[in-house]
Enzyme design. Structure first.
Site, PDB file in Angstrom:
ATOM      1  N   ARG A 141     137.516  93.515  27.120  1.00 43.37           N
ATOM      2  CA  ARG A 141     137.811  94.130  25.803  1.00 43.37           C
ATOM      3  C   ARG A 141     138.575  93.208  24.854  1.00 43.37           C
ATOM      4  NH1 ARG A 141     138.858  98.800  29.084  1.00 43.37           N
ATOM      5  NH2 ARG A 141     137.022 100.126  29.045  1.00 43.37           N
ATOM      6  N   LYS A 165     133.698  85.755  12.468  1.00 45.86           N
ATOM      7  CA  LYS A 165     132.382  86.376  12.691  1.00 45.86           C
ATOM      8  C   LYS A 165     131.799  85.751  13.951  1.00 45.86           C
ATOM      9  CE  LYS A 165     130.695  87.769   8.141  1.00 45.86           C
ATOM     10  NZ  LYS A 165     129.665  87.527   7.109  1.00 45.86           N
ATOM     11  N   GLU A 213     126.977  73.908   2.667  1.00 41.91           N
ATOM     12  CA  GLU A 213     128.016  74.950   2.698  1.00 41.91           C
ATOM     13  C   GLU A 213     129.264  74.485   1.938  1.00 41.91           C
ATOM     14  OE1 GLU A 213     127.538  77.965   3.778  1.00 41.91           O
ATOM     15  OE2 GLU A 213     125.950  77.896   5.295  1.00 41.91           O
ATOM     16  N   LYS A 261     137.632  79.348   2.253  1.00 38.35           N
ATOM     17  CA  LYS A 261     137.152  80.378   3.187  1.00 38.35           C
ATOM     18  C   LYS A 261     138.324  81.197   3.713  1.00 38.35           C
ATOM     19  CE  LYS A 261     134.145  81.902   6.647  1.00 38.35           C
ATOM     20  NZ  LYS A 261     132.976  81.755   7.454  1.00 38.35           N
ATOM     21  N   GLU A 291     134.328  91.977   5.410  1.00 40.33           N
ATOM     22  CA  GLU A 291     133.255  91.992   4.418  1.00 40.33           C
ATOM     23  C   GLU A 291     133.032  93.373   3.805  1.00 40.33           C
ATOM     24  OE1 GLU A 291     130.090  89.152   5.253  1.00 40.33           O
ATOM     25  OE2 GLU A 291     128.698  90.440   4.173  1.00 40.33           O
ATOM     26  N   ARG A 340     134.070  89.232   0.590  1.00 38.08           N
ATOM     27  CA  ARG A 340     133.586  88.205   1.527  1.00 38.08           C
ATOM     28  C   ARG A 340     132.096  87.940   1.366  1.00 38.08           C
ATOM     29  NH1 ARG A 340     135.257  87.264   7.905  1.00 38.08           N
ATOM     30  NH2 ARG A 340     133.770  85.571   8.261  1.00 38.08           N
ATOM     31  N   ASN A 383     128.032  84.469   1.016  1.00 38.47           N
ATOM     32  CA  ASN A 383     126.598  84.443   1.319  1.00 38.47           C
ATOM     33  C   ASN A 383     125.785  83.884   0.151  1.00 38.47           C
ATOM     34  OD1 ASN A 383     126.968  85.530   3.890  1.00 38.47           O
ATOM     35  ND2 ASN A 383     127.080  87.602   3.037  1.00 38.47           N
ATOM     36  N   HIS A 425     122.383  82.550   0.667  1.00 38.66           N
ATOM     37  CA  HIS A 425     121.978  82.929   2.022  1.00 38.66           C
ATOM     38  C   HIS A 425     120.861  83.974   2.035  1.00 38.66           C
ATOM     39  CE1 HIS A 425     125.472  80.634   3.030  1.00 38.66           C
ATOM     40  NE2 HIS A 425     125.406  80.911   4.307  1.00 38.66           N
ATOM     41  N   HIS A 475     117.936  82.908   4.192  1.00 40.28           N
ATOM     42  CA  HIS A 475     117.508  83.588   5.416  1.00 40.28           C
ATOM     43  C   HIS A 475     116.016  83.915   5.359  1.00 40.28           C
ATOM     44  CE1 HIS A 475     121.837  84.989   6.502  1.00 40.28           C
ATOM     45  NE2 HIS A 475     121.572  83.792   6.960  1.00 40.28           N
ATOM     46  N   HIS A 495     119.709  75.859   8.996  1.00 44.81           N
ATOM     47  CA  HIS A 495     120.360  76.898   8.192  1.00 44.81           C
ATOM     48  C   HIS A 495     120.869  76.318   6.855  1.00 44.81           C
ATOM     49  CE1 HIS A 495     122.851  80.390   7.324  1.00 44.81           C
ATOM     50  NE2 HIS A 495     123.901  79.603   7.204  1.00 44.81           N
TER      51      HIS A 495
HETATM   52  P1  NAD Z   1     124.276  73.915  16.161  1.00 46.78           P
HETATM   53  O1  NAD Z   1     125.423  74.538  16.808  1.00 46.78           O
HETATM   54  O2  NAD Z   1     122.922  74.191  16.710  1.00 46.78           O
HETATM   55  O3  NAD Z   1     124.508  72.348  16.101  1.00 46.78           O
HETATM   56  C1  NAD Z   1     123.511  71.531  15.523  1.00 46.78           C
HETATM   57  C2  NAD Z   1     123.094  70.401  16.471  1.00 46.78           C
HETATM   58  O4  NAD Z   1     124.106  69.407  16.491  1.00 46.78           O
HETATM   59  C3  NAD Z   1     122.929  70.832  17.915  1.00 46.78           C
HETATM   60  O5  NAD Z   1     121.855  70.120  18.489  1.00 46.78           O
HETATM   61  C4  NAD Z   1     124.245  70.413  18.547  1.00 46.78           C
HETATM   62  O6  NAD Z   1     124.170  70.224  19.942  1.00 46.78           O
HETATM   63  C5  NAD Z   1     124.498  69.126  17.839  1.00 46.78           C
HETATM   64  N1  NAD Z   1     125.880  68.692  17.770  1.00 46.78           N
HETATM   65  C6  NAD Z   1     126.984  69.425  17.633  1.00 46.78           C
HETATM   66  N2  NAD Z   1     128.051  68.651  17.435  1.00 46.78           N
HETATM   67  C7  NAD Z   1     127.620  67.383  17.478  1.00 46.78           C
HETATM   68  C8  NAD Z   1     128.239  66.135  17.327  1.00 46.78           C
HETATM   69  N3  NAD Z   1     129.542  66.032  17.028  1.00 46.78           N
HETATM   70  N4  NAD Z   1     127.503  65.014  17.455  1.00 46.78           N
HETATM   71  C9  NAD Z   1     126.171  65.107  17.696  1.00 46.78           C
HETATM   72  N5  NAD Z   1     125.508  66.260  17.810  1.00 46.78           N
HETATM   73  C10 NAD Z   1     126.231  67.388  17.703  1.00 46.78           C
HETATM   74  O7  NAD Z   1     124.194  74.309  14.603  1.00 46.78           O
HETATM   75  P2  NAD Z   1     125.308  74.512  13.469  1.00 46.78           P
HETATM   76  O8  NAD Z   1     124.647  74.123  12.221  1.00 46.78           O
HETATM   77  O9  NAD Z   1     126.586  73.901  13.832  1.00 46.78           O
HETATM   78  O10 NAD Z   1     125.515  76.084  13.480  1.00 46.78           O
HETATM   79  C11 NAD Z   1     124.458  76.963  13.219  1.00 46.78           C
HETATM   80  C12 NAD Z   1     124.805  78.300  13.824  1.00 46.78           C
HETATM   81  O11 NAD Z   1     125.995  78.777  13.208  1.00 46.78           O
HETATM   82  C13 NAD Z   1     123.739  79.356  13.621  1.00 46.78           C
HETATM   83  O12 NAD Z   1     123.582  80.082  14.813  1.00 46.78           O
HETATM   84  C14 NAD Z   1     124.337  80.251  12.524  1.00 46.78           C
HETATM   85  O13 NAD Z   1     123.896  81.584  12.625  1.00 46.78           O
HETATM   86  C15 NAD Z   1     125.797  80.136  12.821  1.00 46.78           C
HETATM   87  N6  NAD Z   1     126.681  80.396  11.676  1.00 46.78           N
HETATM   88  C16 NAD Z   1     127.706  81.269  11.850  1.00 46.78           C
HETATM   89  C17 NAD Z   1     128.584  81.521  10.816  1.00 46.78           C
HETATM   90  C18 NAD Z   1     129.752  82.423  11.044  1.00 46.78           C
HETATM   91  O14 NAD Z   1     130.451  82.773  10.087  1.00 46.78           O
HETATM   92  N7  NAD Z   1     130.038  82.791  12.265  1.00 46.78           N
HETATM   93  C19 NAD Z   1     128.418  80.885   9.583  1.00 46.78           C
HETATM   94  C20 NAD Z   1     127.366  79.980   9.435  1.00 46.78           C
HETATM   95  C21 NAD Z   1     126.492  79.749  10.479  1.00 46.78           C
HETATM   96  N1  GLY Z   2     129.483  82.633   6.708  1.00 46.07           N
HETATM   97  C1  GLY Z   2     129.774  83.788   5.956  1.00 46.07           C
HETATM   98  C2  GLY Z   2     131.022  84.474   6.389  1.00 46.07           C
HETATM   99  O1  GLY Z   2     131.736  83.985   7.239  1.00 46.07           O
HETATM  100  O2  GLY Z   2     131.311  85.516   5.896  1.00 46.07           O
END
Ligand code: NAD
Ligand code: GLY
Length: 364
Positions: A127, A149, A191, A233, A243, A247, A251, A254, A258, A271
């Site tokens: 939990r 998030k 971003e 942020k 949100e 917040r 987006n 986005h 999306h 993304h």
């Molecule tokens: P990712 O985590 O897939 O990383 C991208 C690639 O880079 C992967 O192949 C990873 O292994 C590699 N990588 C990571 N760090 C590295 C480094 N230092 N050197 C070399 N390679 C490296 O993608 P991302 O763009 O970091 O994140 C995308 C994800 O984040 C999606 O699932 C998206 O939905 C999520 N997201 C969440 C939020 C949130 O608020 N929680 C906001 C935006 C995106």
């Molecule tokens: N990435 C959008 C949020 O964190 O609200």
């Protein structure tokens, strides 16, 4: 001890407990973890990463955790397809087998995929276990690691299962960017410029002025860009953690983005690439409403283009294709698609009255 370039705070003092936490930005932080994570002491750790990041950065995190502490190391295959309930369940299984308790610290070492998944696993474990973010992509450093998030994907769509669960700290080790491929760096930059568009016109101008330095990954300039992005942020999250309204401005780009990711197949467009293109569409609509000057469309387009980010949508997507895809998005509010537009540079506004004709004009 490493000296951070910047230390910020996400202020979350509402409710029964103070859940505020630091964002520390600097070089060499992973090797010095204990100095920056509040109350880590001898706390047991569930350390989650993937098989791309592990060979690069896991040894320094392990060394920082020492040899006496219980550490459950979980190295996942790389990829967005790991962000699901099956993998979350695997994390819970390993943590339970190793008899972790709620006081154990989950650590997410990697990009947004590892961060979202680990945060979600921590949110549900007994939990709610503690967790920290050790983001290693630019996108994770400026966006996904901050704000709580967390979640996984579902067969019916991305990020549909999740929880708000704040980390106890975000450590942004700038050294990790050295191994990040250019395409991933560019995706994060989309971003970064988003924050200028929606909240800070001076930051937008500063980014444009520093385009070459950012492309060249000048350490100090990149650190400042990350710090300003995180500060914006943090401020938005502090005002509207769940949100309820404000917040949603995060987006920007986005909703259209999306739709592109969904229609083109997840993973084909990163993304950040889809967000870049989505921001261009939203900015063109804002300009055609007379809310921002046409010159802004050009300035944003030049900046994104300098990083090789797409500024035009895929030719196979019509305005109707966008509308059909967006109707399935989380951002639909009582059946109406919610759009983020700019009513001036540095100020975003939420609307639900964008017409098919406006979209058609913006993607033409
Ligand atoms: P990712 O985590 O897939 O990383 C991208 C690639 O880079 C992967 O192949 C990873 O292994 C590699 N990588 C990571 N760090 C590295 C480094 N230092 N050197 C070399 N390679 C490296 O993608 P991302 O763009 O970091 O994140 C995308 C994800 O984040 C999606 O699932 C998206 O939905 C999520 N997201 C969440 C939020 C949130 O608020 N929680 C906001 C935006 C995106
Ligand atoms: N990435 C959008 C949020 O964190 O609200």
């Amino acid at each position: 001890m490493s000296i951070p370039n910047h230390t910020l705070q996400v202020e979350l003092r509402g409710g029964v407990e103070d859940r505020s936490y630091p964002i520390v930005i600097g070089r060499g932080l992973l090797a010095d973890l204990g100095a920056f994570v509040p109350a880590l002491d001898d706390v047991p750790v569930v350390l989650v990463t993937n098989d791309t990041v592990a060979p690069l950065y896991l040894p320094r995190v392990r060394a920082a955790l020492g040899t006496e502490r219980k550490v459950t190391e979980i190295i996942l295959p790389d990829g967005e397809d790991q962000k699901d309930l099956t993998t979350a369940s695997h994390i819970w299984q390993r943590a339970l087998e190793d008899r972790h308790e709620r006081r154990s610290m989950f650590m997410a070492l990697g990009g947004g995929v590892v961060g979202d998944l680990t945060g979600f696993a921590a949110a549900c474990f007994l939990r709610g276990a503690r967790f920290i973010q050790l983001p290693t992509t630019l996108l994770a450093q400026v966006d996904s690691s901050v704000g709580g998030k967390t979640g996984v994907n579902h067969a019916m769509g991305k990020n549909l299962i999740g929880a708000f669960h704040q980390p106890e700290a975000v450590l942004i080790d700038l050294d990790t960017l050295e191994s990040l491929p250019d395409r991933e760096f560019a995706a994060g930059m989309a971003e970064v410029v988003k924050y200028g568009c929606i909240c800070d016109p001076q930051f937008f101008d500063w980014l444009i002025e520093h385009t070459d330095a950012l492309r060249g990954r000048d350490g100090a300039v990149v650190a400042d860009a990350i710090a300003r992005s995180c500060a914006i942020k943090a401020e938005v999250v502090a005002k509207d953690e769940r949100e309820g309204g404000l917040r949603a401005i995060l987006n920007y780009g986005h909703t259209f983005g999306h739709a592109i990711e969904q229609v083109m197949g997840y993973g084909n467009w990163l993304h950040g690439e889809a967000v870049a293109c989505g921001m261009m569409i939203a900015t063109r609509i804002s300009a055609s409403r007379g809310w921002v000057p046409d010159a802004l469309v050009e300035r944003l387009s030049d900046f994104l283009d300098a990083f090789g980010l797409p500024v035009a949508p895929p030719s196979e997507m019509s305005a109707q294709t966008f509308l059909d895809a967006m109707a399935l998005d989380k951002k639909v509010d009582e059946g109406r698609i919610r759009y983020v537009l700019l009513d001036r540079l540095g100020r975003a506004t939420l609307v639900n009255d964008v017409s098919c004709e406006e979209i058609a004009e913006a993607i033409a």
